[in-house]
Design a protein around this motif. Structure first.
Motif, PDB file in Angstrom:
ATOM      1  N   ASP A  25       0.826  -1.207   0.000  1.00  0.00           N
ATOM      2  CA  ASP A  25       0.000   0.000   0.000  1.00  0.00           C
ATOM      3  C   ASP A  25       0.861   1.259   0.000  1.00  0.00           C
ATOM      4  OD1 ASP A  25      -2.420  -1.283  -0.167  1.00  0.00           O
ATOM      5  OD2 ASP A  25      -2.917  -1.084   1.960  1.00  0.00           O
ATOM      6  N   GLY A  26       2.013   1.210   0.649  1.00  0.00           N
ATOM      7  CA  GLY A  26       2.927   2.353   0.627  1.00  0.00           C
ATOM      8  C   GLY A  26       3.378   2.678  -0.788  1.00  0.00           C
ATOM      9  N   TYR A  27       3.719   1.633  -1.549  1.00  0.00           N
ATOM     10  CA  TYR A  27       4.086   1.852  -2.950  1.00  0.00           C
ATOM     11  C   TYR A  27       2.912   2.409  -3.743  1.00  0.00           C
ATOM     12  CZ  TYR A  27       8.648  -0.441  -2.633  1.00  0.00           C
ATOM     13  OH  TYR A  27       9.940  -0.756  -2.324  1.00  0.00           O
ATOM     14  N   VAL A  28       1.730   1.870  -3.518  1.00  0.00           N
ATOM     15  CA  VAL A  28       0.542   2.349  -4.241  1.00  0.00           C
ATOM     16  C   VAL A  28       0.280   3.816  -3.916  1.00  0.00           C
ATOM     17  CG1 VAL A  28      -1.972   2.114  -4.436  1.00  0.00           C
ATOM     18  CG2 VAL A  28      -0.510   0.071  -4.507  1.00  0.00           C
ATOM     19  N   LEU A  29       0.325   4.178  -2.646  1.00  0.00           N
ATOM     20  CA  LEU A  29       0.057   5.559  -2.247  1.00  0.00           C
ATOM     21  C   LEU A  29       1.096   6.528  -2.797  1.00  0.00           C
ATOM     22  CD1 LEU A  29      -1.196   4.890   1.357  1.00  0.00           C
ATOM     23  CD2 LEU A  29      -2.528   5.858  -0.537  1.00  0.00           C
ATOM     24  N   GLN A  30       2.300   6.025  -3.104  1.00  0.00           N
ATOM     25  CA  GLN A  30       3.333   6.847  -3.738  1.00  0.00           C
ATOM     26  C   GLN A  30       3.228   6.786  -5.257  1.00  0.00           C
ATOM     27  OE1 GLN A  30       7.307   5.921  -2.230  1.00  0.00           O
ATOM     28  NE2 GLN A  30       6.363   5.264  -0.326  1.00  0.00           N
ATOM     29  N   ASP A  31       2.227   6.096  -5.767  1.00  0.00           N
ATOM     30  CA  ASP A  31       2.002   5.892  -7.203  1.00  0.00           C
ATOM     31  C   ASP A  31       3.180   5.169  -7.846  1.00  0.00           C
ATOM     32  OD1 ASP A  31       0.444   5.931  -9.470  1.00  0.00           O
ATOM     33  OD2 ASP A  31       1.089   7.929 -10.099  1.00  0.00           O
ATOM     34  N   SER A  32       3.694   4.161  -7.137  1.00  0.00           N
ATOM     35  CA  SER A  32       4.805   3.352  -7.643  1.00  0.00           C
ATOM     36  C   SER A  32       4.281   1.953  -7.980  1.00  0.00           C
ATOM     37  CB  SER A  32       5.916   3.279  -6.596  1.00  0.00           C
ATOM     38  OG  SER A  32       6.941   2.428  -7.049  1.00  0.00           O
ATOM     39  N   LEU A  33       3.656   1.846  -9.143  1.00  0.00           N
ATOM     40  CA  LEU A  33       3.081   0.575  -9.567  1.00  0.00           C
ATOM     41  C   LEU A  33       4.141  -0.520  -9.627  1.00  0.00           C
ATOM     42  CD1 LEU A  33       0.758  -1.158 -10.694  1.00  0.00           C
ATOM     43  CD2 LEU A  33       1.379  -0.316 -12.958  1.00  0.00           C
ATOM     44  N   LEU A  34       5.304  -0.212 -10.193  1.00  0.00           N
ATOM     45  CA  LEU A  34       6.341  -1.236 -10.328  1.00  0.00           C
ATOM     46  C   LEU A  34       6.837  -1.730  -8.975  1.00  0.00           C
ATOM     47  CD1 LEU A  34       8.376   0.096 -13.371  1.00  0.00           C
ATOM     48  CD2 LEU A  34       6.650  -1.708 -13.310  1.00  0.00           C
ATOM     49  N   VAL A  39       6.900  -6.338  -5.135  1.00  0.00           N
ATOM     50  CA  VAL A  39       6.659  -6.965  -3.837  1.00  0.00           C
ATOM     51  C   VAL A  39       5.627  -8.079  -3.963  1.00  0.00           C
ATOM     52  CG1 VAL A  39       5.828  -6.602  -1.480  1.00  0.00           C
ATOM     53  CG2 VAL A  39       7.315  -4.904  -2.541  1.00  0.00           C
ATOM     54  N   ILE A  40       4.554  -7.815  -4.693  1.00  0.00           N
ATOM     55  CA  ILE A  40       3.494  -8.824  -4.847  1.00  0.00           C
ATOM     56  C   ILE A  40       4.047 -10.085  -5.502  1.00  0.00           C
ATOM     57  CG2 ILE A  40       1.314  -9.359  -6.004  1.00  0.00           C
ATOM     58  CD1 ILE A  40       0.649  -6.292  -5.659  1.00  0.00           C
ATOM     59  N   THR A  41       4.835  -9.934  -6.560  1.00  0.00           N
ATOM     60  CA  THR A  41       5.371 -11.130  -7.224  1.00  0.00           C
ATOM     61  C   THR A  41       6.393 -11.835  -6.356  1.00  0.00           C
ATOM     62  OG1 THR A  41       6.968  -9.777  -8.450  1.00  0.00           O
ATOM     63  CG2 THR A  41       4.944 -10.391  -9.597  1.00  0.00           C
ATOM     64  N   SER A  42       7.211 -11.076  -5.625  1.00  0.00           N
ATOM     65  CA  SER A  42       8.218 -11.739  -4.790  1.00  0.00           C
ATOM     66  C   SER A  42       7.566 -12.508  -3.645  1.00  0.00           C
ATOM     67  CB  SER A  42       9.247 -10.741  -4.260  1.00  0.00           C
ATOM     68  OG  SER A  42       8.668  -9.838  -3.368  1.00  0.00           O
ATOM     69  N   VAL A  43       6.457 -12.026  -3.143  1.00  0.00           N
ATOM     70  CA  VAL A  43       5.754 -12.707  -2.053  1.00  0.00           C
ATOM     71  C   VAL A  43       4.865 -13.828  -2.579  1.00  0.00           C
ATOM     72  CG1 VAL A  43       3.953 -12.379  -0.300  1.00  0.00           C
ATOM     73  CG2 VAL A  43       5.778 -10.718  -0.519  1.00  0.00           C
ATOM     74  N   GLY A  44       4.220 -13.597  -3.710  1.00  0.00           N
ATOM     75  CA  GLY A  44       3.199 -14.528  -4.178  1.00  0.00           C
ATOM     76  C   GLY A  44       3.616 -15.552  -5.206  1.00  0.00           C
ATOM     77  N   PHE A  45       4.806 -15.398  -5.806  1.00  0.00           N
ATOM     78  CA  PHE A  45       5.164 -16.310  -6.896  1.00  0.00           C
ATOM     79  C   PHE A  45       5.303 -17.756  -6.429  1.00  0.00           C
ATOM     80  CE2 PHE A  45       8.142 -18.373  -9.832  1.00  0.00           C
ATOM     81  CZ  PHE A  45       7.397 -18.257 -10.993  1.00  0.00           C
ATOM     82  N   LEU A  46       6.080 -17.975  -5.400  1.00  0.00           N
ATOM     83  CA  LEU A  46       6.305 -19.357  -4.951  1.00  0.00           C
ATOM     84  C   LEU A  46       5.081 -19.954  -4.265  1.00  0.00           C
ATOM     85  CD1 LEU A  46       9.979 -19.172  -3.651  1.00  0.00           C
ATOM     86  CD2 LEU A  46       9.138 -20.153  -5.787  1.00  0.00           C
ATOM     87  N   SER A  47       4.404 -19.149  -3.461  1.00  0.00           N
ATOM     88  CA  SER A  47       3.280 -19.696  -2.693  1.00  0.00           C
ATOM     89  C   SER A  47       2.000 -19.849  -3.510  1.00  0.00           C
ATOM     90  CB  SER A  47       3.005 -18.833  -1.467  1.00  0.00           C
ATOM     91  OG  SER A  47       2.632 -17.531  -1.858  1.00  0.00           O
ATOM     92  N   HIS A  48       1.753 -18.949  -4.454  1.00  0.00           N
ATOM     93  CA  HIS A  48       0.491 -18.973  -5.202  1.00  0.00           C
ATOM     94  C   HIS A  48       0.668 -18.837  -6.707  1.00  0.00           C
ATOM     95  CE1 HIS A  48      -0.998 -18.059  -1.142  1.00  0.00           C
ATOM     96  NE2 HIS A  48      -2.081 -18.696  -1.552  1.00  0.00           N
ATOM     97  N   ASP A  49       1.906 -18.941  -7.187  1.00  0.00           N
ATOM     98  CA  ASP A  49       2.189 -18.846  -8.618  1.00  0.00           C
ATOM     99  C   ASP A  49       1.675 -17.531  -9.211  1.00  0.00           C
ATOM    100  OD1 ASP A  49       3.338 -19.799 -10.965  1.00  0.00           O
ATOM    101  OD2 ASP A  49       1.470 -20.708 -11.646  1.00  0.00           O
ATOM    102  N   ILE A  50       1.853 -16.438  -8.455  1.00  0.00           N
ATOM    103  CA  ILE A  50       1.408 -15.122  -8.905  1.00  0.00           C
ATOM    104  C   ILE A  50       2.481 -14.519  -9.785  1.00  0.00           C
ATOM    105  CG2 ILE A  50       0.896 -12.757  -8.168  1.00  0.00           C
ATOM    106  CD1 ILE A  50      -0.490 -13.972  -5.735  1.00  0.00           C
ATOM    107  N   GLY A  51       2.134 -14.313 -11.046  1.00  0.00           N
ATOM    108  CA  GLY A  51       3.037 -13.683 -11.994  1.00  0.00           C
ATOM    109  C   GLY A  51       2.737 -12.201 -12.115  1.00  0.00           C
ATOM    110  N   VAL A  52       3.360 -11.580 -13.094  1.00  0.00           N
ATOM    111  CA  VAL A  52       3.225 -10.135 -13.268  1.00  0.00           C
ATOM    112  C   VAL A  52       1.783  -9.734 -13.583  1.00  0.00           C
ATOM    113  CG1 VAL A  52       3.967  -8.171 -14.673  1.00  0.00           C
ATOM    114  CG2 VAL A  52       5.630  -9.848 -13.920  1.00  0.00           C
ATOM    115  N   GLY A  53       1.094 -10.500 -14.416  1.00  0.00           N
ATOM    116  CA  GLY A  53      -0.288 -10.153 -14.777  1.00  0.00           C
ATOM    117  C   GLY A  53      -1.212 -10.106 -13.575  1.00  0.00           C
ATOM    118  N   THR A  54      -1.145 -11.138 -12.752  1.00  0.00           N
ATOM    119  CA  THR A  54      -1.985 -11.162 -11.549  1.00  0.00           C
ATOM    120  C   THR A  54      -1.533 -10.099 -10.555  1.00  0.00           C
ATOM    121  OG1 THR A  54      -2.490 -13.495 -11.836  1.00  0.00           O
ATOM    122  CG2 THR A  54      -2.789 -12.602  -9.634  1.00  0.00           C
TER     123      THR A  54
END
Length: 95
Positions: A25-34, A39-54
């Motif tokens: 949320d800190g990145y979002v509030l700073q308008d830092s989509l990347l 962070v989302i991909t680094s946290v979610g890739f191994l546990s939930h197979d979250i790639g860039v699209g998701t």
């Protein structure tokens, strides 16, 4: 796994530790989509197979949640309005 639907994204988000949610949320509030997507991909890739699209969809959910509270959107809107109308501190512009 593929792209998560809205309910699955919400469940995944709700299951994150508070500190990670705050970081994203800190990145979002700073308008830092990347930053948020990273962070989302680094946290979610191994546990939930979250790639860039998701990850982009999850970040977009957070952007929608915060709306006008996002820093760059507030700044861009107020600076542009003052500049366009010649309000104090900004030169008037005519095209």
């Amino acid at each position: 796994m593929g792209i998560m639907n809205k309910a699955a994204r919400t469940a995944w988000w709700d299951g994150l530790p508070a500190g990670i949610r705050e970081q994203i949320d800190g990145y979002v509030l700073q308008d830092s989509l990347l930053g948020a997507v990273r962070v989302i991909t680094s946290v979610g890739f191994l546990s939930h197979d979250i790639g860039v699209g998701t990850a982009q969809l999850i970040a977009n959910d957070r952007y929608l949640h915060y709306g006008d509270r996002i820093a760059a959107r507030r700044r861009a809107h107020s600076t542009w309005s003052r500049w366009r109308t010649g309000r104090p501190g900004m030169p008037a512009v005519s095209w």
